[in-house]
Design a protein around this motif. Structure first.
Motif, short mmCIF file in Angstrom:
data_model
loop_
_atom_site.label_atom_id
_atom_site.label_comp_id
_atom_site.label_asym_id
_atom_site.label_seq_id
_atom_site.Cartn_x
_atom_site.Cartn_y
_atom_site.Cartn_z
N HIS B 243 0.85 -1.20 0.00
CA HIS B 243 0.00 0.00 0.00
C HIS B 243 0.88 1.24 0.00
CE1 HIS B 243 -2.63 3.07 1.94
NE2 HIS B 243 -3.61 2.44 1.30
N ALA B 244 1.91 1.23 0.82
CA ALA B 244 2.81 2.38 0.91
C ALA B 244 3.52 2.62 -0.41
CB ALA B 244 3.82 2.17 2.03
N ARG B 245 4.05 1.55 -0.99
CA ARG B 245 4.78 1.68 -2.27
C ARG B 245 3.85 2.18 -3.37
NH1 ARG B 245 10.17 1.36 -1.05
NH2 ARG B 245 10.63 -0.48 0.21
N ALA B 246 2.63 1.66 -3.38
CA ALA B 246 1.69 2.01 -4.45
C ALA B 246 1.36 3.50 -4.43
CB ALA B 246 0.41 1.19 -4.30
N ARG B 247 1.39 4.12 -3.27
CA ARG B 247 1.06 5.55 -3.21
C ARG B 247 2.33 6.41 -3.20
NH1 ARG B 247 1.33 7.95 1.74
NH2 ARG B 247 1.82 6.62 3.52
N GLY B 248 3.47 5.77 -3.38
CA GLY B 248 4.72 6.50 -3.49
C GLY B 248 5.36 6.90 -2.18
N ALA B 249 4.91 6.32 -1.09
CA ALA B 249 5.52 6.65 0.21
C ALA B 249 6.85 5.92 0.37
CB ALA B 249 4.58 6.24 1.34
N VAL B 250 7.77 6.56 1.07
CA VAL B 250 9.07 5.93 1.33
C VAL B 250 9.09 5.42 2.77
CG1 VAL B 250 11.56 6.29 1.43
CG2 VAL B 250 10.19 7.48 -0.29
N PRO B 251 9.14 4.11 2.94
CA PRO B 251 9.16 3.57 4.31
C PRO B 251 10.40 4.00 5.08
CG PRO B 251 8.60 1.86 2.71
CD PRO B 251 9.07 3.03 1.93
N LEU B 252 10.21 4.21 6.38
CA LEU B 252 11.34 4.57 7.24
C LEU B 252 12.05 3.33 7.76
CD1 LEU B 252 9.43 7.31 9.30
CD2 LEU B 252 11.05 7.69 7.43
#
Lengths: 328, 412
Positions: B243-252
């Protein structure tokens, strides 16, 4: 194939209540049309001096009920001791002892706070005291998430078993209206809708990995949990379908869910005079299913048991019951 | 199907610190001396100091944050009572949600899981009752799970909601619940953490137990004399990695596993093998060997019985490996946030892992002789692997162990 989780035993202590008569005069305390029902704590009071050093009212009842639960499940203390058994509680108000510390401090100053009382003044004290008494070493937590707390606790226990962190879990839902929580509950009387009643309760269910129960010859005919999920009040049709699909499990179609039970909270809006067991309510429904599923109906039934909070969150569990006898 | 769980946002409020960047700086600089809390008269207790947060400064910052971000995040109306009940958690959550880049639409499917020591406003309500005030002002927010309800309402969350109060292990309970909800696909996003205001009854209780240092908290120091209470809020946004990758978020960081255990021994005295079991189970669930762990953020309260038990447990788990992790406690800097301790320490652990350096234990001057490197003055604080662990212990013999991981390479 994934191992199932069964409900291998249940027991409940509930304050006299249930559907109240029209006069509503059987309650422990009556404030206009609002009733607050209290459990009978005389046994604890009788043993209080001897038990004072290591128990509160809640932890005392919890340990007493674990003995009953074990007898019902056909388990011994030795069988549940160790890391394979977990224990978790759920309660809307938690333990009054936590708040009583504040009152004692106001009344008596720092000298009113002693180390023993303080050590007992956590919401997890009842489950921790019980874990020590019975040698339980699996996960142990106290959930305090409003009216869904008992079902949240069930959800955690289900997680732990399916994730192979333990083989069985004792799940407790309770409400304790000792001072000062009791004063708060009673003070709400003035604003309560007509006929509303709340009651103290302690409900306990034993969840067990099916293969573990089978190994000791205790799995036959026990209700199977087919799934648990969360939801919210006012959910649309798609969300309702997701919930039914999630709780139906792998082997059942959603339309096979034959009946629906809900926590009392959900019924209050239609003006029933049922009593509300708050955080213990959802688990009480499960205890009812285990001990008296639809009287007179044989065969398999699939139930949806849920709890909803005033804040709008909900927890739903699917439970498959096989009724072997025509009546219990 | 199980999902990979990642951290995409973090927020902190504690002491004079508002925001993760300021918190990171506090950890780097070390702890200012504790002082008397403004919330009550601590002069009548044996140990008088705390690492307390200034509630008026936090409320001012919250009002500013609401003005600045409230509309963008679609936040609901926040009352003074909400602030008094859950202000620290709200402020921390706004920072975490902003960092994660969540929109109001995404928040609708998110849930929250909040830890607390006593929670709610029952203490204030009890005072009001004793003073003859039976008004309904506090009635909705007296229960221990109230902070989670406030967050749910203000952020418009419709996902799973829960609240945990298990003494000082509360946060690991909340994290365990949130982790499972994301991992099992019940919610794509969870706000998880703790919210605690310093409470006079707890201050009195730990004084009665003689568990508080009169001067400062010195974990793993030969001169340690106990803990010092702190308070605040700490919130992490955890999310399904897909979900995070799909919306372009960069995991910490990736949340690799969380495990819980019970000592079954004593209400206030920990037994090392309980914590060992939690750490071993966390490693097993993460499919990791002990020697991949480069840093352990210990519970490290600075009491004799805690630090001794923890050192024994660490030796039992990590003693056989070729390399041993750096171990530290950040309670010398933050104080002991009780129910929220595990949440703020989870954030400290992620910050340390991303920096590749353990936070310095500035209050520990004479480190005791344990077979692990403590990041005190003069020691190399480099974390040599991409894995870190954070542990919590609580009254009742509760233990929790949480593992974070950075990838060997990639865009974390």
């Amino acid at each position: 194939m994934k191992d199932s989780v069964i409900v291998s035993a249940a027991c409940a202590d509930v304050a006299p209540g249930g559907p109240l008569p029209a006069t509503g005069q059987t309650a422990g305390a009556t404030f206009g049309s609002f009733n607050v029902n209290f459990l009978d704590h005389s046994e604890f009071e009788t043993h209080r001096k001897a038990e004072r050093g290591r128990h509160t009212k809640v932890s005392y009842r919890l340990c007493q009920m674990v003995d009953r639960l074990l007898a019902d499940a056909g388990l011994t203390r030795d069988q549940i001791s160790g890391p394979s058994t977990a224990l978790i509680s759920g309660s809307n108000y938690g333990c009054s002892q936590v708040f009583e510390m504040h009152r004692r401090l106001r009344k008596h100053g720092p000298r009113g706070i002693d180390a023993v009382r303080f050590a007992q003044a956590t919401h997890n004290y009842p489950v921790s005291a019980c874990a020590i008494e019975y040698g339980l070493m699996g996960p142990c937590l106290a959930v305090v998430s409003t009216e869904t707390a008992g079902m949240d606790a069930l959800h955690c226990a289900y997680d732990w078993i399916t994730d192979e962190r333990c083989d069985r879990a004792i799940v407790v839902g309770f409400e304790d209206f000792s001072s000062p929580t009791g004063e708060h509950v009673c003070a709400r009387a003035k604003d309560a809708p007509a006929g509303h009643a709340v009651s103290e309760a302690m409900v306990m269910v034993m969840l067990e990995r099916q293969s573990t129960a089978q190994a000791r010859g205790a799995a036959d005919g026990k209700p199977v949990i087919t799934g648990i999920t969360t939801t919210y009040s006012g959910a649309d049709a798609a969300e309702a379908e997701r919930v039914r699909s999630k709780i139906a499990g792998d082997a059942l179609d959603t339309d096979k869910i034959s009946s629906l039970t809900t926590h009392r909270m959900g019924q209050r809006a239609v003006g029933t005079k049922d009593t509300d067991y708050l955080g213990a309510g959802g688990l009480l429904e499960i205890a009812h299913l285990l001990n008296s599923p639809n009287k007179g109906q044989q065969g398999q039934q699939h139930w949806q048991v849920g709890a909803l909070s005033q804040g709008g969150s909900g927890v739903m569990a699917g439970i498959k019951v096989t009724q072997l006898e025509p009546a219990l | 199907m199980t999902r990979s769980v990642v951290v995409t946002g973090m927020g902190v409020v504690t002491r004079n610190v508002i925001g993760t960047r300021a918190f990171d700086q506090l950890l780097a600089d070390g702890s200012p001396a504790p002082g008397r809390p403004s919330q009550f008269d601590s002069g009548r207790f044996r140990a008088k100091n705390a690492y307390a947060t200034d509630p008026s400064a936090a409320n001012t910052a919250l009002r500013e944050a609401l003005l600045r971000k409230g509309k963008d995040l679609g936040l609901g109306n926040v009352t003074e009572t909400d602030m008094n009940c859950a202000g620290y958690g709200l402020l921390a959550a706004i920072e975490a949600v902003e960092q994660a880049g969540l929109t109001p639409e995404m928040l609708k499917s998110a849930g929250c899981s909040i830890a607390t020591t006593s929670g709610g406003m029952m203490d204030r309500y009890t005072d009001a009752l004793d003073e003859g005030d039976h008004s309904a002002q506090f009635q909705e927010l007296v229960t221990p799970g109230s902070a989670a309800l406030v967050l749910r309402r203000i952020f418009g969350l419709h996902g799973p909601l829960s609240s945990f109060s298990c003494a000082c292990a509360s946060s690991l309970g909340a994290v365990s619940y949130a982790f499972m909800r994301v991992r099992n696909g019940d919610a794509p996003v969870m706000l998880v953490g703790g919210n605690d205001r310093i409470r006079e009854a707890d201050f009195a209780g730990f004084n009665a137990l003689r568990a508080m240092d009169r001067d400062r908290c010195r974990p793993f120091d030969v001169d340690r004399r106990g803990m010092i209470i702190g308070d605040g809020g700490a919130i992490l946004v955890i999310e399904d990695e897909e979900h995070a990758r799909a919306r372009g978020a960069v995991p910490l960081a990736r949340m690799a596993s969380v495990a819980l255990s019970t000592d079954s021994h004593h209400i206030t005295c920990p037994k090392p093998d309980g914590l060992s079991r939690a750490m071993e189970q966390a490693l097993e669930r993460a499919e990791m060997k002990p020697d991949v762990v480069g840093y352990v953020n210990c519970h490290g309260t600075g009491t004799q019985i805690n630090d001794e038990a923890e050192a024994i447990a660490l030796e039992a788990v990590f003693g056989g490996g070729a390399t041993r992790p750096i171990v530290s406690s950040t309670k010398g800097t933050t104080g002991h946030l009780l129910g929220s301790a595990g949440a703020i320490e989870a954030i400290a652990t992620v910050l340390a892992l991303r920096a590749g350096e353990a936070p310095k234990m500035t209050s520990t001057i004479n480190p005791e002789d344990i077979p692990f490197t403590l990041p005190v003055e003069g020691e190399d604080r480099t974390i040599r692997t991409n894995v870190a662990m954070s542990n919590s212990l609580g009254f009742g013999g509760l233990n929790g162990s949480l593992i974070f991981q950075l990838p060997e390479t990639g865009d974390f």
